[in-house]
Scaffold this motif. Structure first.
Motif, mmCIF file in Angstrom:
data_model
loop_
_atom_site.group_PDB
_atom_site.id
_atom_site.type_symbol
_atom_site.label_atom_id
_atom_site.label_comp_id
_atom_site.label_asym_id
_atom_site.label_seq_id
_atom_site.Cartn_x
_atom_site.Cartn_y
_atom_site.Cartn_z
ATOM 1 N N THR A 64 0.839 -1.199 0.000
ATOM 2 C CA THR A 64 0.000 0.000 0.000
ATOM 3 C C THR A 64 0.872 1.246 0.000
ATOM 4 O OG1 THR A 64 -0.097 0.400 2.375
ATOM 5 C CG2 THR A 64 -1.578 -1.269 1.478
ATOM 6 N N THR A 65 0.262 2.377 -0.340
ATOM 7 C CA THR A 65 0.960 3.654 -0.249
ATOM 8 C C THR A 65 0.117 4.623 0.570
ATOM 9 O OG1 THR A 65 -0.052 4.358 -2.344
ATOM 10 C CG2 THR A 65 2.138 3.384 -2.463
ATOM 11 N N VAL A 66 -0.686 4.066 1.471
ATOM 12 C CA VAL A 66 -1.586 4.904 2.255
ATOM 13 C C VAL A 66 -0.807 5.679 3.317
ATOM 14 C CG1 VAL A 66 -3.546 4.889 3.838
ATOM 15 C CG2 VAL A 66 -3.528 3.367 1.851
ATOM 16 N N GLY A 102 0.121 -1.698 7.523
ATOM 17 C CA GLY A 102 0.621 -2.981 7.052
ATOM 18 C C GLY A 102 0.680 -4.038 8.134
ATOM 19 N N LYS A 103 0.558 -3.635 9.396
ATOM 20 C CA LYS A 103 0.572 -4.592 10.497
ATOM 21 C C LYS A 103 -0.862 -4.986 10.856
ATOM 22 C CE LYS A 103 2.701 -2.215 13.644
ATOM 23 N NZ LYS A 103 3.293 -2.013 14.983
ATOM 24 N N ARG A 104 -0.991 -5.751 11.924
ATOM 25 C CA ARG A 104 -2.301 -6.131 12.440
ATOM 26 C C ARG A 104 -2.426 -5.685 13.896
ATOM 27 N NH1 ARG A 104 -5.965 -9.573 10.398
ATOM 28 N NH2 ARG A 104 -5.532 -10.492 8.345
ATOM 29 N N GLY A 105 -3.664 -5.354 14.261
ATOM 30 C CA GLY A 105 -3.962 -5.113 15.660
ATOM 31 C C GLY A 105 -3.319 -3.892 16.278
ATOM 32 N N CYS A 106 -3.000 -2.887 15.477
ATOM 33 C CA CYS A 106 -2.473 -1.646 16.039
ATOM 34 C C CYS A 106 -3.542 -0.965 16.884
ATOM 35 C CB CYS A 106 -2.042 -0.689 14.929
ATOM 36 S SG CYS A 106 -0.585 -1.216 13.998
ATOM 37 N N LEU A 107 -3.125 -0.120 17.792
ATOM 38 C CA LEU A 107 -4.065 0.638 18.611
ATOM 39 C C LEU A 107 -5.069 1.377 17.735
ATOM 40 C CD1 LEU A 107 -4.966 1.737 21.383
ATOM 41 C CD2 LEU A 107 -3.270 3.569 21.086
#
Length: 420
Positions: free
Chosen positions: A172-174, A263-268
């Motif tokens: 992604t480029t978000v 790009g990760k999971r489960g961030c705050l």
């Protein structure tokens, strides 16, 4: 007028600083008096004062005729004209840009905002922002001949200028910084210095220095379309080696949780942002479309809304607890409109934080909702400019940016607010 560059620009800026400081300390002075105080030659001083007069930073107030001895030609006396100096704060959010224009006394002269789609390109956002500035200028009668500086806040993370930054994360480029074109567009349009930083970090600065009880050590978190943070340590914004300090929204709180735009999971951010909270409500059968729906559910004491908000706030409290143990701040501030609609967030963060702190600590930091509204990024951008301006170089470090008494509520959808 073509502006000097390089070493010449630095020297000129230093000379201007000395002249402005002399006028601030001594009031109206003739050019001869200024020359003696600052130690510049009459030729150099004439060039400096000519530029300041042209830009409107100083004005001719009178002559020394009443005090002059002899028959020579009276000399003009020059003075600062704070009312003629302007400063601009610009806050680019994910879905709107907010602009605040203030004079040298820190009084806000005009403010307004305009919305755009969260997928809008940066050229589109910049064009809308410049159009808003034009409209505010016309409606408030503000002219920018004496614009001393522009502070621009952009969604984070915002890396340091020399930091390597991937243009894509997990395909992604978000999650990317604003392109250089944003500051260049404003600098070229207004021929004024530009400061760019993360808008949430600038909001942290505004919270730290506003009001009578300004603090030197603060952890700030804003819950909005995303979750951003800012750290103030020893009265200074902390940016970190790559400009990413304070990005608390991307601390992992649920390793197997929802995908995050980073790009990760489960961030705050996936748990405590407005979209994250609304999504969790849907998962438990409470279909809320927006903040207004959530506010109604909170007012009606809906158990699902209360559960989701408390769980999100508890996750936030654990992350803030780690930051608090590391930095030992005086205050923790939670910002964002949702915080005002749902006071339980601050209550739960405070309760969770109390359990995360060192047991021997008798009193942890004060935990409170942000005192400033969602235009706090623009006010923080103003604060950054105030503190870097030579006109205000001798102002106290707690220079007031009092939105409560001076900044009225700005309007949405491009409508402008101007002072009487």
């Amino acid at each position: 007028m073509q502006m000097p560059t390089g070493v010449h620009a630095l020297v000129r800026r230093t000379h201007e600083d000395r002249v402005l400081r002399a006028l601030q300390e001594n009031g109206a002075m003739s050019r001869g008096e200024i020359a003696r105080v600052v130690g510049l030659s009459r030729t150099t001083l004439s060039e400096i004062t000519g530029s300041l007069l042209q830009r409107g930073a100083i004005v001719v107030v009178d002559t020394d005729a009443s005090r002059r001895e002899g028959s020579g030609r009276p000399a003009e006396r020059l003075a600062l004209d704070p009312a003629s100096a302007q400063f601009m704060g610009v806050d680019f959010g994910h879905r709107r840009v907010h602009v605040v224009i203030a004079d040298a006394s820190h009084e806000v002269m005009a403010s307004g905002s305009v919305r755009y789609d969260d997928k809008a390109s940066w050229p589109t956002r910049t064009e809308l922002a410049l159009g808003l500035v034009d409209r505010l200028s016309a409606e408030a009668g503000v002219h920018f001949g004496a614009l001393q500086g522009i502070g621009i806040g952009v969604p984070g993370p915002y890396p340091a200028p020399d930091a390597a930054w991937p243009r894509a994360v997990s395909g992604t480029t978000v999650l990317r910084p604003a392109p250089d074109g944003v500051d260049v567009a404003f600098a070229e349009r207004f021929d004024a210095p530009v400061i760019v930083d993360n808008n949430t970090r600038l909001a942290a600065l505004a919270e730290a220095i506003s009001g009578a009880d300004s603090v030197a050590d603060l952890v700030y978190v804003r819950l909005s379309d995303g979750v951003g943070g800012g750290l103030v340590v020893g009265g200074q914004l902390v940016t970190g080696s790559a400009g990413l300090a304070g990005e608390l929204g991307h601390v992992t709180v649920e390793p197997a949780g929802r995908p995050c735009r980073c790009g990760k999971r489960g961030c705050l951010e996936t748990v405590a942002s407005v979209p994250g909270i609304l999504a969790a409500c849907w998962e438990f059968g409470l279909r809320l479309e927006n903040l207004q729906d959530l506010a109604a559910a909170v007012a009606g004491a809906h158990p699902v809304a209360d559960r989701v908000l408390r769980e999100a706030a508890a996750a936030l409290g654990r992350v803030v607890g780690a930051a608090t143990m590391t930095l030992n701040p005086v205050k923790v501030v939670i910002g964002g409109e949702i915080t005002r609609l749902a006071p339980v967030i601050v209550e739960q963060v405070a309760a969770t934080l109390a359990g995360e702190l060192f047991p021997i600590v008798s009193a942890g930091p004060v935990v409170e909702a942000a005192r400033l509204s969602d235009d706090d990024g623009a006010l923080g951008a103003l604060a950054a400019v105030f503190h870097s301006s030579p006109l205000l170089a001798r102002y106290p470090e707690t220079a007031e940016v009092k939105s409560g008494s001076r900044v009225r509520n700005s309007t949405d959808e491009g409508a402008a607010h101007v002072r009487p």
